[in-house]
Design an enzyme around this catalytic site. Sequence first.
Site, PDB file in Angstrom:
ATOM      1  N   SER A 307      44.637  26.141  47.937  1.00  0.00           N
ATOM      2  CA  SER A 307      45.439  27.345  47.754  1.00  0.00           C
ATOM      3  C   SER A 307      44.723  28.548  48.347  1.00  0.00           C
ATOM      4  O   SER A 307      43.492  28.578  48.424  1.00  0.00           O
ATOM      5  CB  SER A 307      45.699  27.594  46.269  1.00  0.00           C
ATOM      6  OG  SER A 307      44.479  27.841  45.583  1.00  0.00           O
ATOM      7  N   ASP A 308      45.506  29.533  48.750  1.00  0.00           N
ATOM      8  CA  ASP A 308      44.905  30.822  49.056  1.00  0.00           C
ATOM      9  C   ASP A 308      44.386  31.417  47.754  1.00  0.00           C
ATOM     10  O   ASP A 308      44.796  31.023  46.661  1.00  0.00           O
ATOM     11  CB  ASP A 308      45.937  31.752  49.700  1.00  0.00           C
ATOM     12  CG  ASP A 308      45.295  32.857  50.534  1.00  0.00           C
ATOM     13  OD1 ASP A 308      44.086  33.116  50.349  1.00  0.00           O
ATOM     14  OD2 ASP A 308      46.004  33.459  51.354  1.00  0.00           O
ATOM     15  N   TRP A 309      43.487  32.361  47.869  1.00  0.00           N
ATOM     16  CA  TRP A 309      42.830  32.944  46.703  1.00  0.00           C
ATOM     17  C   TRP A 309      43.841  33.793  45.903  1.00  0.00           C
ATOM     18  O   TRP A 309      44.159  34.912  46.276  1.00  0.00           O
ATOM     19  CB  TRP A 309      41.658  33.790  47.165  1.00  0.00           C
ATOM     20  CG  TRP A 309      40.364  33.067  47.387  1.00  0.00           C
ATOM     21  CD1 TRP A 309      39.138  33.482  46.958  1.00  0.00           C
ATOM     22  CD2 TRP A 309      40.119  31.831  48.081  1.00  0.00           C
ATOM     23  NE1 TRP A 309      38.156  32.572  47.348  1.00  0.00           N
ATOM     24  CE2 TRP A 309      38.736  31.559  48.032  1.00  0.00           C
ATOM     25  CE3 TRP A 309      40.952  30.910  48.728  1.00  0.00           C
ATOM     26  CZ2 TRP A 309      38.159  30.423  48.605  1.00  0.00           C
ATOM     27  CZ3 TRP A 309      40.381  29.777  49.307  1.00  0.00           C
ATOM     28  CH2 TRP A 309      39.007  29.547  49.238  1.00  0.00           C
TER      29      TRP A 309
END
Length: 770
Positions: A307-309
Amino acid sequence: MSSTSSAARGALPRYARKLAATTALTALMAFGAAAPAVFAQTSPAAESTASRPWMNTALSASERTALVLKEMTLPEKLTLLFGYFSTDNQWQKTPVKNYVYPEKGLPFSAGFVPGIDRLGIPAQWQTDAGVGVATQTSPTPRQRTALPSGIATAASWNPKNAFAGGAMIGNEAWMSGFNVQLAGGMNLMRDARNGRNFEYGGEDPLLAGVITGNAMKGIQSNNIITTMKHFAFNGQETNRFTIDHKISDQAARQSDLLAFQIAYEIGDPGSIMCAYNRVNGFYACESNYLLNEVLKQDWGYKGYVMSDWGATHSTIPAANQGLDQQSGWAFDRSNYFEGALREAVNNGYVSQARVDDMAGRVLWAMFDNGLFDNVVKGDQADKIDYAAHAKVTQTGAEEGIVLLKNTGVLPLAKTAKSIVVIGAHADVGVLSGGGSSQVYPIGLSPVKDEFGKGFPGPKTWYPSSPMKGIQARTKANVTYLDGKDLNAAAAAAASADIAIVFAEQWTGESIDAPDLNLPDNQDALIAAVAKANPKTVVVLETGGPVVMPWVDNVAAVLEAWYPGTSGGEAIARVLTGEVNPSGHLPATFPASLDQTPRPILEGDVKLDNDSHPHSDYNIDGAAVGYKWFDKRGAKPLFAFGHGLSYTTFQLSGLSAQASGKSLTASFTIKNTGKLAGAEVGQVYISPVGDAGWEAPKRLAGFEKIMLKPGKSGKATITVDPRLLATFDSASKTWNIKAGDYKVILATSATEPLSEVIVHLDAQTLNVKGQ
């Protein structure tokens, strides 16, 4: 230029194929680049394979993964699926709630995933991003080499240049103690105002896919996992956490997803990062369509999805819809893939088989990229050959600089007695883009932060002075003004032989540009200087396209993008003719926002009382960039593919013929001028009848050739059959319609030179385009 078929990739792990890949660097030497001096080094012999059979390097990555996976407990598997933000918050005014800094993480870096010592599984040390080893906000940032921005690399139209740059920053990442680099920005430019356009590869699926794929391939030649991102349709920063982009499957497959697919086939990234935004109603990191159907089933992707942060929103839906690793805790609201995931597995909401698949994908990527067998040794930055790397980034900047206009004032005349340089801190440095990808240069920024509002700042400049580079290469008296006083700038220009205005547009993650005009009254500055001196040159340092209300009144325009830590030298070398410009635009420069699909930036529109904003990407669908302009009959300010030189070229001898399920095209480029230089031959395809395409033509191939005066070079291009086809969602096939097709040789999307007709039979290809 066609993409590499996934079928062509060997079964051996990547680290066993590394030597052959890195030899491609030598081809760049024709363009004057120095190869990175150091690559990943082999670690001491691992523990005996008798006790750890997965350490047997003769086995495939899949076989090794299966062996270690069956020895792992559930808690150990879950360990691989949960990553921490690796930045110590103790010095910040407001620490993240419930955040615990990972003890073994590298400080002020993107992330950390613990290893498992019992089984010899190394930790994952993660760093941003695509232009070099970034440092998250820190009072003492790492000082490393920065490449030109991603869009500048795409402007080189040279896959070898992209590979060389990737290999260089991958080396610095490995020598800095990292084995995962969050690089491979692949989002197409659907809006020229997007604050992260500078990280990406432009507007065309083929060009962006080929350039980004080769950059990732270069990075991974260092036993580092790359992370292609942001999957998918992360086309703007406004409302990026909540916006819902609507797009049909066919339009998606023929545009952004095709770009990702081509880049994946070339670069084979170990990881793919899902985006913040929603797509057709679902968060990208909970999209069964994107993660399971398209990526893992249709494309056969073996790596893992991180996932992106801050892009994880659930445990059970995210895990079951294809997310493999929650990254960057504590950016999310909860640690979804920690205790909650274990509970979901124990209760049967997430199957044991799914957890095995998640952990297995992470392990496979680590084996395939040599993370087990060439264990990163920690910080060895003192061994980095910064001098050699400076040459790599300088060459990359020189290849990506685009000469947009020239009435003969460039290269700078050796007889000029006085040159005034105005604006953009050109006396001390060049600009870089902002956000998580920020690389801090050796010596740090020579200019105090002018943003002053935190992220995506600080607004950072690289200490490579274009003015000093010009002074070193001319006998003229070169002076500098900051340009804040328009009258003083005009007066100085009037008394100089040549005036060079440096103009900048700072963009960064989390914010979009409000429009396409240069900020801070710079358009008025250029107009005033040009009125005072007809020999006015404008050098643009921008994140993407800008409008130019003054363009008819200046003598030359040079687009330098964000040119990296050696960018000042590169600009000076191009301005003075030491280097002949060879860049071509990877994106259309509109004459105004009114020409674009969304003159008003979408994101504040909510439908049916939903709590989140919506955006309709079906407005342009697959007709992104120059295709939209072709479809609408609009004339851009500067066309996709446009780029001038100090020499002249003749492109001729176009021939084309059907070949298998596609076609091949050949042409010759001759340097008819007096200077050595490189030209890009561009091949576009246009159906004679109605083939159901989204636009009149598509870029189908390209080749960049460096030539001495009077010399010729021949290029032969095999066209990716997907670029001749339309995608049928029901059958999941690519279909080429029988009929005649125009094969067009051009120097830009609006500058055709010659064409031939080729007849193609009907063809049906599978979802991979084979």
